[in-house]
Write a protein that holds these residues in place. Structure first.
Motif, PDB file in Angstrom:
ATOM      1  N   CYS A  38       0.967  -1.152   0.099  1.00 58.09           N
ATOM      2  CA  CYS A  38      -0.140   0.137  -0.087  1.00 58.09           C
ATOM      3  C   CYS A  38       0.918   1.366   0.023  1.00 58.09           C
ATOM      4  CB  CYS A  38      -0.906   0.190   1.289  1.00 58.09           C
ATOM      5  SG  CYS A  38      -1.848   1.450   1.469  1.00 58.09           S
TER       6      CYS A  38
ATOM      7  N   CYS B 188       0.076   3.208   3.485  1.00 60.12           N
ATOM      8  CA  CYS B 188       0.310   2.857   4.902  1.00 60.12           C
ATOM      9  C   CYS B 188       1.520   1.747   4.901  1.00 60.12           C
ATOM     10  CB  CYS B 188      -0.969   1.974   5.653  1.00 60.12           C
ATOM     11  SG  CYS B 188      -1.605   0.516   5.001  1.00 60.12           S
TER      12      CYS B 188
ATOM     13  N   CYS C 241      -4.243  -0.252   0.022  1.00 64.90           N
ATOM     14  CA  CYS C 241      -4.830  -1.519   0.580  1.00 64.90           C
ATOM     15  C   CYS C 241      -6.311  -1.388   0.676  1.00 64.90           C
ATOM     16  CB  CYS C 241      -4.027  -1.794   1.558  1.00 64.90           C
ATOM     17  SG  CYS C 241      -4.520  -0.568   3.016  1.00 64.90           S
TER      18      CYS C 241
ATOM     19  N   CYS D 207      -7.298   4.163   3.045  1.00 61.18           N
ATOM     20  CA  CYS D 207      -5.980   4.615   2.531  1.00 61.18           C
ATOM     21  C   CYS D 207      -6.066   5.509   1.168  1.00 61.18           C
ATOM     22  CB  CYS D 207      -5.089   3.363   2.148  1.00 61.18           C
ATOM     23  SG  CYS D 207      -4.382   2.960   3.764  1.00 61.18           S
TER      24      CYS D 207
HETATM   25 ZN    ZN Z   1      -3.248   1.187   3.253  1.00 65.07          ZN
END
Ligand code: ZN
Length: 103
Positions: A20, A23, A37, A41
């Motif tokens: 991701c 994150c 993800c 996000c």
């Molecule tokens: Zn994420």
């Protein structure tokens, strides 16, 4: 929600192991172009873009991307062979029991 478990996909499915960009969670996607993800996000990343803040994770290099999707595919293959091996072991022990009874 990110898919963290390779076995959620069919063993021979084209699956991409992605990181991701917001994150840093490693997750599985069915699209090679997936960047985040989760929609959470993606939302945060878009906000950060508007606030002119760099996302904490850089775009993954193409080679790394290709290798990760290969890894994801091989994990699926491996799980498939593990399952097949278990099935064969069960079958073998049944055959052994049957042949003992026949003696
Ligand atoms: Zn994420």
């Amino acid at each position: 929600m990110p898919t963290l478990d390779r076995s959620k996909f069919k063993y021979n499915a084209k699956v991409f192991e992605k990181t991701c960009l917001y994150c840093g969670t490693v997750y599985f996607a069915n699209r090679s172009t997936a960047k985040y993800c989760s929609s959470t996000c993606r939302g945060y990343a878009n906000q950060a873009k508007h606030l002119n803040e760099a996302a904490p994770w850089d775009e993954t290099d193409r080679t790394v991307d290709a290798l990760l999707s290969q890894v994801a595919y091989l994990k699926g293959q491996l799980q498939h062979y593990i399952n097949e091996n278990e099935a064969l072991k069960t079958h073998l022990s049944k055959v052994e029991q049957t042949s003992k009874l026949a003696e």
